[in-house]
Design an enzyme around this catalytic site. Structure first.
Site, mmCIF file in Angstrom:
data_model
loop_
_atom_site.group_PDB
_atom_site.id
_atom_site.type_symbol
_atom_site.label_atom_id
_atom_site.label_comp_id
_atom_site.label_asym_id
_atom_site.label_seq_id
_atom_site.Cartn_x
_atom_site.Cartn_y
_atom_site.Cartn_z
ATOM 1 N N LYS A 90 22.074 11.622 32.019
ATOM 2 C CA LYS A 90 21.795 11.596 33.616
ATOM 3 C C LYS A 90 22.375 10.575 34.692
ATOM 4 O O LYS A 90 22.967 9.468 34.746
ATOM 5 C CB LYS A 90 20.505 10.653 33.240
ATOM 6 C CG LYS A 90 19.170 10.757 35.051
ATOM 7 C CD LYS A 90 18.089 11.982 34.639
ATOM 8 C CE LYS A 90 18.027 12.693 35.844
ATOM 9 N NZ LYS A 90 18.966 13.360 36.788
ATOM 10 N N LYS A 126 27.506 11.505 35.036
ATOM 11 C CA LYS A 126 28.571 12.129 36.417
ATOM 12 C C LYS A 126 29.011 12.837 36.525
ATOM 13 O O LYS A 126 29.568 13.455 35.128
ATOM 14 C CB LYS A 126 28.925 10.976 37.484
ATOM 15 C CG LYS A 126 28.840 10.984 38.714
ATOM 16 C CD LYS A 126 27.422 10.235 39.284
ATOM 17 C CE LYS A 126 27.402 10.389 40.487
ATOM 18 N NZ LYS A 126 26.310 9.354 41.278
ATOM 19 N N GLY A 165 21.661 15.167 42.234
ATOM 20 C CA GLY A 165 22.226 15.037 43.848
ATOM 21 C C GLY A 165 22.838 13.705 44.089
ATOM 22 O O GLY A 165 23.106 12.859 42.837
ATOM 23 N N ASP A 166 24.031 14.459 45.052
ATOM 24 C CA ASP A 166 25.028 12.529 45.164
ATOM 25 C C ASP A 166 25.050 12.991 46.950
ATOM 26 O O ASP A 166 24.930 13.865 47.314
ATOM 27 C CB ASP A 166 25.895 12.708 44.168
ATOM 28 C CG ASP A 166 26.648 11.181 44.240
ATOM 29 O OD1 ASP A 166 26.144 10.059 44.451
ATOM 30 O OD2 ASP A 166 27.592 11.221 44.818
ATOM 31 N N THR A 209 15.537 6.704 47.118
ATOM 32 C CA THR A 209 17.153 5.841 46.348
ATOM 33 C C THR A 209 16.520 4.669 48.232
ATOM 34 O O THR A 209 17.014 3.584 47.266
ATOM 35 C CB THR A 209 17.488 6.719 46.608
ATOM 36 O OG1 THR A 209 18.119 7.579 45.519
ATOM 37 C CG2 THR A 209 19.201 5.598 46.462
ATOM 38 N N ASN A 240 21.475 10.844 52.533
ATOM 39 C CA ASN A 240 20.004 10.764 51.923
ATOM 40 C C ASN A 240 19.884 9.003 51.853
ATOM 41 O O ASN A 240 18.396 9.191 52.293
ATOM 42 C CB ASN A 240 20.510 11.348 50.923
ATOM 43 C CG ASN A 240 19.168 11.255 49.913
ATOM 44 O OD1 ASN A 240 18.603 10.132 49.310
ATOM 45 N ND2 ASN A 240 17.906 11.836 50.411
ATOM 46 N N SER A 376 13.990 10.233 39.707
ATOM 47 C CA SER A 376 14.640 11.697 38.974
ATOM 48 C C SER A 376 13.749 11.756 37.499
ATOM 49 O O SER A 376 13.723 13.201 37.095
ATOM 50 C CB SER A 376 16.636 11.769 38.555
ATOM 51 O OG SER A 376 16.506 12.280 39.998
HETATM 52 P P1 NDP Z 1 25.093 12.302 51.364
HETATM 53 O O1 NDP Z 1 26.043 13.266 51.107
HETATM 54 O O2 NDP Z 1 23.289 12.130 51.810
HETATM 55 O O3 NDP Z 1 25.332 11.236 52.974
HETATM 56 C C1 NDP Z 1 26.350 10.093 52.997
HETATM 57 C C2 NDP Z 1 26.901 9.411 53.920
HETATM 58 O O4 NDP Z 1 28.333 8.436 53.957
HETATM 59 C C3 NDP Z 1 27.322 10.296 54.970
HETATM 60 O O5 NDP Z 1 26.544 9.788 56.184
HETATM 61 C C4 NDP Z 1 28.435 10.651 55.370
HETATM 62 O O6 NDP Z 1 28.782 10.933 56.619
HETATM 63 C C5 NDP Z 1 28.839 8.874 54.319
HETATM 64 N N1 NDP Z 1 30.322 9.098 54.061
HETATM 65 C C6 NDP Z 1 30.193 9.723 52.979
HETATM 66 N N2 NDP Z 1 32.039 9.796 52.791
HETATM 67 C C7 NDP Z 1 32.459 8.581 53.524
HETATM 68 C C8 NDP Z 1 33.435 8.544 53.255
HETATM 69 N N3 NDP Z 1 35.022 7.899 52.752
HETATM 70 N N4 NDP Z 1 33.596 7.376 54.771
HETATM 71 C C9 NDP Z 1 32.615 7.629 55.654
HETATM 72 N N5 NDP Z 1 31.527 7.369 55.284
HETATM 73 C C10 NDP Z 1 31.341 8.563 54.125
HETATM 74 O O7 NDP Z 1 24.855 11.324 50.436
HETATM 75 P P2 NDP Z 1 23.776 9.875 49.684
HETATM 76 O O8 NDP Z 1 23.259 9.301 50.923
HETATM 77 O O9 NDP Z 1 22.872 10.613 48.363
HETATM 78 O O10 NDP Z 1 24.861 9.074 49.759
HETATM 79 C C11 NDP Z 1 25.139 8.020 50.256
HETATM 80 C C12 NDP Z 1 25.824 6.481 48.468
HETATM 81 O O11 NDP Z 1 24.207 6.698 47.942
HETATM 82 C C13 NDP Z 1 27.231 7.330 47.926
HETATM 83 O O12 NDP Z 1 27.751 6.271 47.436
HETATM 84 C C14 NDP Z 1 25.730 7.775 46.431
HETATM 85 O O13 NDP Z 1 26.925 8.114 44.646
HETATM 86 C C15 NDP Z 1 24.796 6.945 46.462
HETATM 87 N N6 NDP Z 1 23.659 7.122 46.097
HETATM 88 C C16 NDP Z 1 22.813 7.945 45.864
HETATM 89 C C17 NDP Z 1 21.477 8.281 45.407
HETATM 90 C C18 NDP Z 1 20.930 9.889 45.964
HETATM 91 O O14 NDP Z 1 20.226 9.618 45.304
HETATM 92 N N7 NDP Z 1 21.653 10.197 46.840
HETATM 93 C C19 NDP Z 1 21.082 7.654 44.274
HETATM 94 C C20 NDP Z 1 21.821 6.281 44.185
HETATM 95 C C21 NDP Z 1 23.429 5.555 45.142
HETATM 96 P P3 NDP Z 1 29.571 12.719 56.490
HETATM 97 O O15 NDP Z 1 28.319 13.020 56.749
HETATM 98 O O16 NDP Z 1 30.292 11.984 57.861
HETATM 99 O O17 NDP Z 1 30.559 12.581 55.345
#
Ligand code: NDP
Length: 444
Positions: A90, A126, A165-166, A209, A240, A376
């Site tokens: 997962k 992943k 998602g991620d 999250t 997210n 999830s």
């Molecule tokens: P989203 O795609 O919804 O949002 C990601 C955010 O981070 C956006 O604001 C994006 O900006 C910014 N971002 C991404 N890459 C970069 C980068 N290289 N440099 C600067 N800013 C960046 O993703 P999530 O919110 O789902 O995920 C965010 C983090 O949380 C990740 O590390 C993910 O692995 C982790 N996570 C997510 C979960 C989930 O349920 N969604 C669960 C557990 C962990 P921009 O729009 O400009 O790209």
């Protein structure tokens, strides 16, 4: 040489050019040293750590798709099925140009311990692709998702591997992938989580999250005699995780003054307007430069800068290695009391060590952001039962899980004489269950 050091060396030698994977393994194995060294002969004879750092399976595949002008593009797809000792694999699917095998392996490795910490029966995996959904039309995103799933569908299933998602994979992408899976396999099953509510999704999964991060943060502060109510917080990211972290932090009485994306960051001294943020990011899929239209008193800055703002609480919610040593120094100088990771491995090892050495409460992502995968798993349970639970029911279970994770990491750290070291506590608590299951299942 100690067994831990031997394995760390092997990981680097065997997996060159995967620095994020090395970093994740180092962080985990360093903090497991005390557990491993208490029983080193057995661990070494059973090659327990070598088996833990080697994915059970890794799949890499071509993803061709056609854009709106008729041009063909080729991306690379990945799924790393890391460890299934305690349940089906997962973990999410990341769609971002920075994706490569090393990134997916670091995330898959972290996922093993995170999933174990939730207390639910899910293994670690992943996946993702170097495809960038930004700026693509819906049809192009659909074309990519269908091509990606055509290949991935051979390797996943409700009892085998359940992606979610991620970064870059939200409800739209999950919908297109689910449709293609159903079409190819001819079965209507809970093979993906993060689905829409009309076709098997769970209430509160979108919020999980970010909300979970705040439930854990609130508890962590509480067991350390502090109250989140009235605190000022800085958040990075505006996806997210960040959006729902801001929302729940505000509900708990904190004032969140920043959010960011990969171009810049917003400072809103009156507190981030979460409804405006949702409209910009979830509805219009626009950039943060739009925020000032909603809140003329806010500031927009290009580049990085969130960690320079004075705050009690820092919640990195964007991506890996976004909080560096210099940022940690600034947070400490500004009197920050806690850093809780919403993203996966957003804090570098040096920054983590600095924060811990300077008395900042530090909750690692594998504990603090486990609410997403936990919910999830609750979605999987609802799909198996063919029932849907209410928002309140899911939210209550999520809160209970996060509070338990907080206490489990606290207890594990205390048991090994490392009180307050929540990195060690989370790694040990996650590791113990997985190792127990691996030992019981023999050499497989
Ligand atoms: P989203 O795609 O919804 O949002 C990601 C955010 O981070 C956006 O604001 C994006 O900006 C910014 N971002 C991404 N890459 C970069 C980068 N290289 N440099 C600067 N800013 C960046 O993703 P999530 O919110 O789902 O995920 C965010 C983090 O949380 C990740 O590390 C993910 O692995 C982790 N996570 C997510 C979960 C989930 O349920 N969604 C669960 C557990 C962990 P921009 O729009 O400009 O790209």
């Amino acid at each position: 040489m100690s067994y831990v050091d031997e394995v760390l060396e092997k990981v680097v030698a065997k997996n060159p050019a995967e620095p994020e994977f090395h970093q994740a393994v180092k962080e985990v194995l360093e903090s497991l040293r005390v557990v491993v060294e208490a029983n080193e002969e057995k661990f070494r004879r059973d090659a327990l750590l070598e088996r833990l750092v080697e994915p059970e399976r890794q799949i890499k595949f071509r993803v061709p798709w056609v854009d709106d002008k008729g041009q063909v593009h080729v991306n690379t797809g990945y799924r790393v099925q890391f460890n299934s000792a305690i349940g089906p694999y997962k973990g999410g699917l990341r769609l971002h140009p920075s994706v490569n095998l090393g990134i997916i392996k670091f995330l898959g490795f972290e996922q093993i311990f995170k999933n174990s910490l939730t207390g639910l029966p899910i293994g670690g995996g992943k996946g993702g692709s170097d495809f960038d959904p930004k700026g693509k039309s819906d049809r192009e995103v659909m074309a990519f998702c269908q091509s990606f799933m055509t290949e991935l569908s051979k390797y996943i299933g409700a009892d085998e591997d359940v992606p979610a998602g991620d970064i870059g994979t939200g409800a739209r992408e999950i919908g297109y992938m689910f449709g293609q899976y159903k079409r190819i396999r001819g079965t209507y099953e809970g093979v993906l989580t993060g689905k829409g509510l009309s076709y098997g999704g769970s209430l509160a999964r979108t919020e999980a999250t970010g909300y979970g991060l705040l439930y854990l943060t609130e508890e962590l502060l509480k067991i350390n005699g502090k109250d989140i109510n009235g605190m000022t917080a800085v958040v990075s990211g505006s996806g997210n995780v960040a959006i729902y972290a801001v929302e729940k932090a505000q509900q708990l009485g904190a004032k969140v003054v920043t959010v960011s994306d990969s171009n810049g960051w917003v400072y809103d001294p009156e507190g981030i307007d979460v409804e405006a943020l949702k409209e910009i990011k979830e509805v219009n899929r626009a950039r943060l430069t739009e925020y000032r239209k909603y809140r003329p008193n806010s500031e927009y800055h290009e580049g990085r800068g969130v960690w320079s703002v004075k705050a009690d609480l820092a919640l990195p919610c964007a991506t890996q290695n976004e909080l560096h040593l210099e940022d940690a120094k600034q947070l400490v100088a500004n009197g920050c009391v806690a850093v809780c990771e919403g993203a996966n491995m957003p804090t570098t090892l040096e920054a983590t060590e600095y924060l811990q050495a300077n008395g900042v409460l530090f909750a690692p992502g594998k504990a603090a952001n486990a609410g997403g995968v936990a919910t999830s798993a609750l979605e999987m349970s609802q799909n198996s039962e063919r029932l849907s639970w209410s928002f309140e029911e899911v939210d209550e279970k999520l809160k209970e899980i996060m509070v338990n994770i907080c206490h489990n990491m606290d207890d594990a750290a205390k048991r090994y004489g490392m009180e307050g070291n929540y990195v060690a506590g989370a790694n040990i608590a996650g590791f113990e269950k997985v190792v127990d299951a691996m030992n019981a299942q023999g050499i497989v």
